[in-house]
Design an enzyme around this catalytic site. Structure first.
Site, PDB file in Angstrom:
ATOM      1  N   GLY B 153       0.923  -1.216   0.182  1.00 55.84           N
ATOM      2  CA  GLY B 153       0.174   0.457  -0.037  1.00 55.84           C
ATOM      3  C   GLY B 153       1.039   1.053  -0.287  1.00 55.84           C
ATOM      4  N   ASP B 241     -11.600  -7.335  -0.926  1.00 57.90           N
ATOM      5  CA  ASP B 241     -10.342  -8.218  -0.855  1.00 57.90           C
ATOM      6  C   ASP B 241      -9.698  -9.022   0.589  1.00 57.90           C
ATOM      7  OD1 ASP B 241      -7.449  -9.398  -0.722  1.00 57.90           O
ATOM      8  OD2 ASP B 241      -6.661  -7.285  -0.092  1.00 57.90           O
ATOM      9  N   SER B 247      -5.020 -15.728   1.256  1.00 61.84           N
ATOM     10  CA  SER B 247      -3.615 -15.263   0.805  1.00 61.84           C
ATOM     11  C   SER B 247      -2.395 -15.286   1.143  1.00 61.84           C
ATOM     12  CB  SER B 247      -4.138 -13.992  -0.304  1.00 61.84           C
ATOM     13  OG  SER B 247      -3.451 -13.921  -0.832  1.00 61.84           O
TER      14      SER B 247
END
Lengths: 498, 498
Positions: B153, B241, B247
Site C-alpha cells: 500500500g 479484498d 492469501s
C-alpha cells in the site's frame, strides 16, 4: 469485451476487467478488457458488435488506451458496502447494465449485495423506474388498463389464460405481457403459444388490444424492460431473486397498467412458504403501486399442489380451453373467477367473483378467448381435442392404497422438465388424482407425456428416484419424513419466474 | 465453458450457467453452459482445454446431457445467506475454484458475500488450508524458516530487497516468494527481476536456498496457491479484498515458514488508515499464525509517504543496492533494520535492530545480496550505476516556496503507472524532496522517468491534473482542502497487493 495479449496489457499497465478506450477513425468505444495468454502481441480480439460499431475491418490498426471505469462501478461498491443508493445512482447502474458496460463479475456483486443488504422501498422504486426508462413503453390511450400477475411457483398455473378473456369479455382492457418459463415446465407465453403466436411485434399490440380489449403476448418480443433479462442471467445461477419487485413493477408500468391484481400462491413447496411472508410481499406491492399511481390488490392463493390436472404447454392450453368451455377444472375456474372478480370489484362492481363465473358460464369468456387467439394470428376454431400431447407416455402407478397426501411440486417440475418441457410443448404431466383423492395400489396415479422416448425414459428414472406424490391413509400415518445419517447438502431448488 | 445454440439448450431444458455433461468415447467433462443466439443448431463450441481433455476432433459427435450443479454452489449460497461455512464446505469451494468448476458470476457472489458478511477466524483458517492444499508446498528440511511480508500500500517499498539478505547474512533461512504489482508501480518480484530472473523453477529453489540461505522469487512461477490468482481476478474489479489473510497465510504455509514478521504500513493514503485498524489486523495475523504453528509478529510502520526516494522497478532496485552498500536512503535502512531486527529478536538475539544495522554496515548484506543474485542467474557484479532508468524524463517544478507537506500516494501511483510501470522497468519517479524538506518555487521537486515519450506525456498530464505533492509553509496554512459544489462520485482508488 475485448481480448488482448498479456504483454500488451502489461505495456498499457492494465489488468483484466479494466476498461480500455478503442479509437478507430472518428469512432470510439469503451470495452471491458479480457487478457489472454494465447493472444498475439499487437493484435486485439473484438466481438462483432464492437467491430460493427467502430466500422472495423480485419487487420485494421486502431488506437488503444486505458479508460476510466464507469461511475456505476463506484455505486455498486457503495451498495456492496451497505449504503443505500440514491435514485440517480441506481439509474446510472441500470443504464450501464443495459449498455453492457458492466461485466458479469460486477453484475453478480451488485445482485448479491442487493440480496444480502436488502432493497429499500426507495431503491425498489428507483430500480423500477430505471428499468422502465431503459426499455419501451406502450400507451393505449384509454383508462383503466387492468392487469393480473402471478409471482409464480406453482406448476400448472394457467390462470391467466382464463382471467384475460374473462376481464376483456366484461368490456375492460387487459393487455397481458407474459413470460416464458425459466425454471418451470411452462410460462404463460409458452402456454399461449400453443394457441396463437405470442411473438407479436410492438406496433401490432396496440391494434389487437384496441380491437379485442386483450392480448396475451410474450414480453420478450416487445423489449419492455431489457435490464431484466440481464439481471436474470445473474440471478439464475445464484438462485437469488432480489429484483422480483422492480422486475414485475417495471413491466406493469411499461404497459401503462392502472389496476393490477397480484396473485401470491402460498405453499411449502411454492416460492412463498408462509402467509406472513405473503402478507409482507403484498404490502410491498401495494405501497410500490401507490408510488406509481397504480392501484394494486393482492390475492394469497392455495399453492400446495399443481393448479388443475395438467402441467406442460399443450396439456395446460387444453385444460384452459376445456375450463373456459364450462368443463375442465373446478380449482382453475375458481382461481380465475376470484382474481378476475377482484379486478371487477376494483372497478366498482359488486360480487365480482360471481360476475366472473357468469361470464364463463355464458360462454362469453371462451368467445373472447377465440377473438384473442384470432387477433394474434392463431386458429379461433381450435378445440381441446385438437391439442394433442406427446405420443410417448408412462402411467405412474400408485405405490399403495390410500389417498394422495402431498405433492412435492419441485420434484413434479423436475420430472416435467426431464420429459422435455417447456421447449417440447407436448411434454408434461397429467394428474389423475389430487390431494384427498383415493388411489388404488398399482393403478395409474398420473401420466407423464413426452415427444421423445429417451426423454420419457429419463423422466421416469427421475420419477422413480424422487417419488413426487405421497400416498397414505391420512397425514401422520407415517411420522418419519426423511432419515439423515451423514451430512448432505440440502436439496434446494430455486424458482425463478417473472 | 461450452457454447450451445439457443434451440438446443431449450430442447435440453437448460439455461445459461447450468452445468452440462459431455461424453465422448470413454471420456467425459462437466462444463458451464453458455447460450448463444449465433450458434449453429446441433453444434457445440468448446474451449481447447475441453477438446483436449475429451480428445475431441473438429466435427466429432458427442453426447450431451444436463448435469447437476456442483455442491459448492450450494455452499456459496449459504455464505450469501449469511451462514458460517464449515471447513469441509470451504474446501469444496476452493477445490472447485481451482478446478474451474465455478463461473465468474458464482465466484463474484462468493467474494462479495465474504466481504459483506465478514470471514470468521475459523473460515480464514479453512480458506488458508484449502488454498495450501490446492497448490504446491516446499519443505526445506531445516528449521527455523523465516519470512517477512508486507501487506503493501505504500509506493517505493523495496524493503524486502534488504531484509532477505540481512537475515540470510546472519545465517538464517529466508526463502522469499514475492508477488508482481497488481495496482502498484512495482512489486518485489518486479524489483528483483531487474537484478536477476525471478521466474525460478520449483525444483531449483531448494538448491538456491540451501546454498545461500535465501531467494527472492516470483510466487506465480511456483504455483504455491493457484486459487489466489483466481480470487484476485474477481476481487480486483470489485475493489474488495476479503481474502487478504488467507492469501498471505497460505503462501507462508506453503513455503514452510515458522517465524514471520508482517509489515503493516499505516497512513491516510495507505491500505490501512489507522493504528486501530492495523492493531486489529495484527491480532488476526498472530492468532491465525498460532493455528498454523507459525510464530508471527507484526510491525506497524510509517506509511504516509513513499519509502525512500525512488518508485519503479529499476529506480527501486538501484536504491536498494545503494542502501545495501551503505549509502542510499535512511528510511529504507531504518525500516529494513527494524523488520530484520524483529526476526532476530524472535530468534533470541538482543537488540536485533542494531545487529541488522551492523550487518549492513559491514557489507555483509550486500555480499549476501550478490550471492542471491548470482544463485538466481543474475549478474553478481551489478553496480547501482548499471541500473539506468528510462531515457525520457520530466522534472516537476515545486509550485511554491515552502516545504513538502503531503504526498498523495495514490496519485503518485497513478503518475508512475501512466509513465509505464510496472511493465516498463525503467519508468518511475525519483523524489528530490520528502515531507519536511524545503523546496523552491520552479525548482525540480521530483522527476518522472519513462521509456516512451508518449507515455511520459500522459504521465505529465496526469501529474498536472492531480498535483500529488502538496507544498506550503506549514500544515494548516491553507485550511481548505477541497471545495465541492455538486454531487460527485468520490475518488476511491483500490490497493490490491499480496
Amino acid at each position: 469485451m475485448v481480448v488482448m495479449n498479456r504483454q500488451d496489457a502489461a505495456d498499457l499497465s492494465v489488468n483484466s476487467s479494466d476498461r480500455i478506450f478503442l479509437r478507430y477513425k472518428d469512432r470510439h468505444a469503451i470495452c471491458i478488457l479480457n487478457i489472454s495468454s494465447n493472444g498475439v502481441k499487437g493484435e486485439l480480439g473484438v466481438y462483432k458488435e464492437v467491430a460493427k460499431r467502430l466500422g472495423l475491418v480485419q487487420g485494421a490498426t486502431i488506437t488503444v488506451e486505458p479508460a476510466r471505469h464507469p461511475e456505476s462501478m463506484d455505486f455498486i461498491r457503495e451498495k456492496v458496502n451497505g449504503e443505500r443508493l440514491t435514485p440517480w445512482k441506481i439509474q446510472r447502474i441500470v443504464g450501464d447494465v443495459v449498455e453492457r458496460h458492466l461485466s458479469d463479475i460486477e453484475l453478480a456483486a451488485f445482485v448479491t449485495a442487493l440480496h444480502i443488504h436488502g432493497v429499500s422501498m426507495e431503491e425498489v422504486e428507483a430500480l423500477s423506474r430505471s428499468m422502465v426508462w431503459s426499455g419501451k413503453t406502450i400507451s393505449f390511450n384509454r383508462s383503466p388498463i387492468l392487469d393480473k400477475h402471478s409471482i409464480g411457483g406453482v406448476p400448472g398455473d394457467k390462470t391467466t389464460l382464463l382471467v384475460a378473456p374473462i376481464v376483456a369479455a366484461a368490456g375492460y382492457t387487459i393487455p397481458k405481457s407474459s413470460s416464458r418459463a425459466i425454471t418451470s415446465p411452462a410460462g404463460t407465453a409458452d402456454r399461449m403459444e400453443v394457441l396463437a403466436p405470442v411473438n407479436v411485434p410492438f406496433d401490432e399490440i396496440m391494434g389487437i388490444v384496441q380491437r379485442v380489449g386483450a392480448c396475451i403476448v410474450w414480453g420478450g418480443s416487445i423489449d419492455l424492460a431489457p435490464a431484466d433479462d440481464l439481471f436474470i442471467r445473474v440471478e439464475y445461477p445464484l438462485s437469488i431473486d432480489p429484483l422480483l419487485l422492480p422486475s414485475i413493477m417495471s413491466k406493469k408500468k411499461a404497459m401503462g397498467s392502472t389496476h393490477v391484481v397480484v396473485d401470491i400462491p402460498v405453499g411449502v413447496d411454492a416460492k412463498i412458504k408462509s402467509t406472513a411472508e405473503a402478507e409482507q410481499l403484498a404490502s410491498d406491492f401495494i405501497e410500490l403501486g401507490s408510488r406509481f399511481e397504480m392501484v394494486i390488490e393482492c390475492a394469497i392463493t392455495e399453492g400446495s399442489q399443481p393448479i388443475g390436472y395438467n402441467i406442460g404447454p399443450i396439456l395446460e392450453a387444453r385444460e384452459a380451453l376445456e375450463t373456459l368451455a364450462g368443463g375442465g377444472s373446478h380449482e382453475l375456474v375458481d382461481k380465475a373467477a376470484n382474481l378476475a372478480g377482484i379486478l371487477f370489484e376494483m372497478m366498482g362492481h359488486e360480487n365480482g367473483k360471481q360476475m366472473a363465473r357468469d361470464i364463463v358460464a355464458k360462454g362469453k369468456a371462451l368467445e373472447k378467448m377465440r377473438e384473442i387467439i384470432e387477433a394474434q394470428g392463431g386458429d379461433p376454431e381450435v378445440e381441446p381435442e385438437d391439442l394433442v400431447p406427446g405420443k410417448h407416455f408412462y402411467d405412474a402407478p400408485a405405490p399403495a392404497d390410500g389417498r394422495v397426501l402431498l405433492f412435492n411440486n419441485r420434484d413434479i417440475v423436475k420430472v416435467a422438465r426431464a420429459a422435455g418441457t417447456p421447449a417440447a410443448k407436448g411434454a408434461g404431466i397429467q394428474l389423475f388424482a389430487k390431494i384427498g383423492d383415493k388411489v388404488e395400489k398399482g393403478k395409474p396415479m398420473f401420466r407423464v407425456y413426452s415427444d421423445s422416448a429417451s426423454k420419457l425414459e429419463t423422466a421416469v428414472k427421475q420419477l422413480e428416484a424422487l417419488r413426487p406424490v405421497e400416498v397414505g391413509r391420512k397425514v401422520g400415518d407415517d411420522m418419519l419424513k426423511k432419515r439423515i445419517g451423514k451430512p448432505t447438502a440440502p436439496t434446494r431448488e430455486f424458482i425463478l419466474e417473472r
